[in-house]
Design a protein around this motif. Structure first.
Motif, mmCIF file in Angstrom:
data_model
loop_
_atom_site.group_PDB
_atom_site.id
_atom_site.type_symbol
_atom_site.label_atom_id
_atom_site.label_comp_id
_atom_site.label_asym_id
_atom_site.label_seq_id
_atom_site.Cartn_x
_atom_site.Cartn_y
_atom_site.Cartn_z
ATOM 1 N N ASP A 165 1.268 -1.379 -0.351
ATOM 2 C CA ASP A 165 -0.147 0.218 0.029
ATOM 3 C C ASP A 165 0.867 1.451 -0.010
ATOM 4 O O ASP A 165 1.087 1.945 -0.743
ATOM 5 C CB ASP A 165 -0.878 -0.032 0.883
ATOM 6 N N VAL A 166 1.994 1.142 1.202
ATOM 7 C CA VAL A 166 3.194 2.631 0.875
ATOM 8 C C VAL A 166 2.885 2.657 -0.927
ATOM 9 O O VAL A 166 3.927 3.394 -0.925
ATOM 10 C CB VAL A 166 3.660 2.484 2.206
ATOM 11 N N GLU A 167 4.098 1.335 -0.949
ATOM 12 C CA GLU A 167 4.777 1.452 -2.476
ATOM 13 C C GLU A 167 3.504 2.600 -3.596
ATOM 14 O O GLU A 167 3.983 3.108 -4.043
ATOM 15 C CB GLU A 167 5.017 -0.045 -2.894
ATOM 16 N N GLU A 168 2.255 1.846 -3.199
ATOM 17 C CA GLU A 168 1.086 2.546 -3.820
ATOM 18 C C GLU A 168 1.009 4.643 -3.810
ATOM 19 O O GLU A 168 0.989 5.200 -5.254
ATOM 20 C CB GLU A 168 -0.024 2.117 -4.019
ATOM 21 N N VAL A 169 0.983 4.579 -2.436
ATOM 22 C CA VAL A 169 1.145 5.851 -2.339
ATOM 23 C C VAL A 169 2.970 6.837 -2.658
ATOM 24 O O VAL A 169 2.729 7.365 -3.247
ATOM 25 C CB VAL A 169 1.448 6.274 -1.065
ATOM 26 N N VAL A 170 3.505 6.109 -2.266
ATOM 27 C CA VAL A 170 4.908 7.336 -3.099
ATOM 28 C C VAL A 170 4.724 7.375 -5.139
ATOM 29 O O VAL A 170 5.003 8.176 -5.299
ATOM 30 C CB VAL A 170 6.452 5.673 -3.290
ATOM 31 N N LEU A 171 4.332 5.778 -5.532
ATOM 32 C CA LEU A 171 4.174 5.960 -6.678
ATOM 33 C C LEU A 171 3.575 6.871 -7.103
ATOM 34 O O LEU A 171 3.655 7.693 -8.488
ATOM 35 C CB LEU A 171 3.682 4.657 -7.353
ATOM 36 N N ARG A 172 1.874 7.213 -6.534
ATOM 37 C CA ARG A 172 0.937 8.323 -6.726
ATOM 38 C C ARG A 172 1.914 9.714 -6.710
ATOM 39 O O ARG A 172 1.333 10.645 -7.085
ATOM 40 C CB ARG A 172 0.317 7.882 -5.832
ATOM 41 N N ALA A 173 2.575 9.695 -5.063
ATOM 42 C CA ALA A 173 3.392 11.015 -5.238
ATOM 43 C C ALA A 173 4.480 11.537 -6.250
ATOM 44 O O ALA A 173 4.245 12.720 -6.715
ATOM 45 C CB ALA A 173 3.954 10.770 -3.164
ATOM 46 N N VAL A 174 4.891 10.714 -6.577
ATOM 47 C CA VAL A 174 6.486 11.010 -7.939
ATOM 48 C C VAL A 174 5.495 11.147 -9.135
ATOM 49 O O VAL A 174 5.708 11.947 -9.549
ATOM 50 C CB VAL A 174 7.240 9.714 -8.061
ATOM 51 N N GLN A 175 4.087 10.791 -8.743
ATOM 52 C CA GLN A 175 3.638 10.569 -10.403
ATOM 53 C C GLN A 175 2.781 12.227 -9.943
ATOM 54 O O GLN A 175 3.081 13.440 -11.195
ATOM 55 C CB GLN A 175 2.029 9.483 -10.387
ATOM 56 N N HIS A 176 1.982 12.570 -8.554
ATOM 57 C CA HIS A 176 1.534 13.843 -8.575
ATOM 58 C C HIS A 176 3.493 15.388 -9.107
ATOM 59 O O HIS A 176 2.614 16.218 -9.721
ATOM 60 C CB HIS A 176 1.635 13.555 -7.289
ATOM 61 N N LEU A 177 4.723 14.719 -8.790
ATOM 62 C CA LEU A 177 5.142 15.203 -8.996
ATOM 63 C C LEU A 177 5.530 15.736 -10.065
ATOM 64 O O LEU A 177 6.147 16.797 -10.487
ATOM 65 C CB LEU A 177 6.287 14.922 -7.622
ATOM 66 N N LYS A 178 5.037 14.506 -10.852
ATOM 67 C CA LYS A 178 6.018 14.600 -12.309
ATOM 68 C C LYS A 178 4.874 15.990 -12.684
ATOM 69 O O LYS A 178 5.540 16.515 -14.065
ATOM 70 C CB LYS A 178 5.204 13.547 -12.881
ATOM 71 N N GLY A 179 3.233 15.705 -12.933
ATOM 72 C CA GLY A 179 2.953 16.794 -13.204
ATOM 73 C C GLY A 179 3.503 18.412 -12.746
ATOM 74 O O GLY A 179 3.058 19.072 -13.714
#
Length: 440
Positions: A165-179
């Motif tokens: 679950d936390v890995e999913e949070v990390v990936l979502r955070a990185v994707q958000h920063l990509k924006g």
């Protein structure tokens, strides 16, 4: 009330990444499927359109506030968030009054910080039925929330997020920063390290990614290596409150692992306690208790080891005292087990509490003074005068053999096993064993 300064300051405030990542709806929530999946009680209440009173209980960073906001959005209700540090009963009454004309979901974080009187007032307000109420707490509600308030609603325990679950949070955070133009990359090993470092806390995971983003700037390619990760993130912080649930949960896991004779698990939970900064004297005192409770007569030296550990850690602090605690922990975890000392005294105490004082037989009463025999205090036979060192004598009228003490001796040459065999030979009476089939 806002003034020009606070309004300007609010415009300049930079939102934290964790705040930007809050789920917009229930389908965006990561984790907590045991509560939010279809046909689960909380989801049924949400979909019914009427929550009533619910309490969300769990450690920091598992999504209590985010879930409350998502529930409000899903139910189409205006979300009002209050906090005991700034909002008193008057503010709650104002929200309740507002709810008479519109649909409102009231959310109070850190509910446990309200006094008993304030919680009673909150109960009265929620019972009026004008609004739905969600209270959140990191403290066990069975101790921190009034019984009356608990009984009017439902309690839902949120669990720490899994590593996945936390890995999913990390990936979502990185994707958000990509924006925002950040180009951050890492392999699966680094992803797992970041997720593990967060300790089941989504907010911590987002904050870790935010720290990583400080090492680069938009438009640059930035690949995170393990060595750089250690430099950026430093020491892992374990959620631990010495007065809260985490303290008792970790010590409980530590004790139960020793009792269960699992040395690896015992060392794991000991490491958690040490890493979190638990007082080594507290740990050593627990070792003394459980050396007597869980090992007892199976290995009398275990208590000696625990006592020595306490003496040692009173003179030697961390980090060296960790070695001392490890030795004592392993002694208790690997030693043969006997619960007979603990069980025996508990049964005897229960007997005394229920039956009251037992008169001391005349032959056992004190006779150190002149004239004791004239008072009838006689008849005691001194065991050492018998060649066997034992005489058949009644020491507790009305108490049958084995009523309190039952041997836990098993198929190993413990002191308790040897003592039982010795006294069987002397008295001709079989040992009273808890497990008479030969295993004890």
């Amino acid at each position: 009330m806002n003034d020009l300064f606070t309004e300007a300051h609010s415009k300049d405030r930079v939102r934290r990444l964790a705040d930007e990542l809050r789920p917009k709806g229930l389908d965006d929530v990561i984790g907590q499927k045991h509560l939010l999946a279809p046909r689960k009680k909380l989801r049924i209440l949400i979909d019914s359109g009427s929550l009533g009173t619910i309490i969300l209980y769990g450690p920091p960073g598992v999504g209590k506030t985010s879930i409350a906001r998502a529930i409000g959005a899903h139910m189409g209700k205006e979300f009002r968030e209050l906090h005991p540090s700034t909002d008193k009963i008057a503010e709650i009454r104002a929200v309740a009054q507002e709810a008479r004309s519109k649909k409102i979901l009231l959310f109070i974080d850190e509910l446990h910080r309200y006094s008993t009187k304030q919680q009673d007032d909150l109960l009265k307000i929620t019972e009026e039925g004008w609004l739905d109420f969600i209270g959140a707490t990191t403290e066990n509600p069975m101790f921190s929330v009034n019984k009356a308030l608990r009984s009017r609603g439902s309690i839902f325990e949120l669990k720490p997020l899994s590593v996945e679950d936390v890995e999913e949070v990390v990936l979502r955070a990185v994707q958000h920063l990509k924006g925002k133009g950040f180009r951050i990359g890492f392999d699966d090993v680094v992803l797992r390290r970041i997720a593990e470092r967060a300790g089941g806390d989504a907010r911590t995971a987002a904050n870790l990614v935010e720290v990583i983003s400080k090492a680069t700037k938009p438009g640059e390619d930035f690949v995170i290596e393990e060595e750089l990760l250690d430099e950026l993130l430093g020491k892992t912080v374990i959620p631990y409150d010495k007065d809260g649930d985490s303290h008792y949960d970790y010590i409980s896991a530590y004790i139960k692992s020793m009792r269960g004779s699992d040395p690896d698990a015992a060392l794991l939970w000991l490491a958690h306690l040490i890493h979190a900064g638990e007082d080594p004297r507290f740990i050593a005192r627990r070792l003394m208790i459980h050396a007597a409770e869980d090992i007892g007569l199976a290995d009398n030296s275990a208590l000696q080891t625990a006592v020595a550990a306490l003496s040692a850690v009173e003179n030697i602090g961390y980090p060296e005292s960790a070695i001392i605690l490890s030795q004592a922990t392993l002694h208790i975890a690997t030693a043969p087990k006997s619960n007979s000392a603990c069980r025996g005294i508990m049964l005897a105490l229960e007997h005394v509490r229920e039956r009251g004082a037992v008169p001391v037989p005349m032959h056992l009463k004190d006779t150190h003074y002149a004239g004791a025999e004239q008072l009838g205090r006689k008849g005691y036979v001194f065991p050492h005068d018998d060649p066997a060192g034992w005489v058949d004598q009644d020491y507790a009228p009305g108490i049958r053999r084995g009523q309190f003490y039952q041997s836990d001796a098993r198929d190993n040459p413990t002191y308790e096993k040897r003592a039982g065999q010795y006294w069987e030979g002397v008295t001709g009476l079989p040992s009273i064993r808890r497990f008479p089939d030969g295993r004890g």
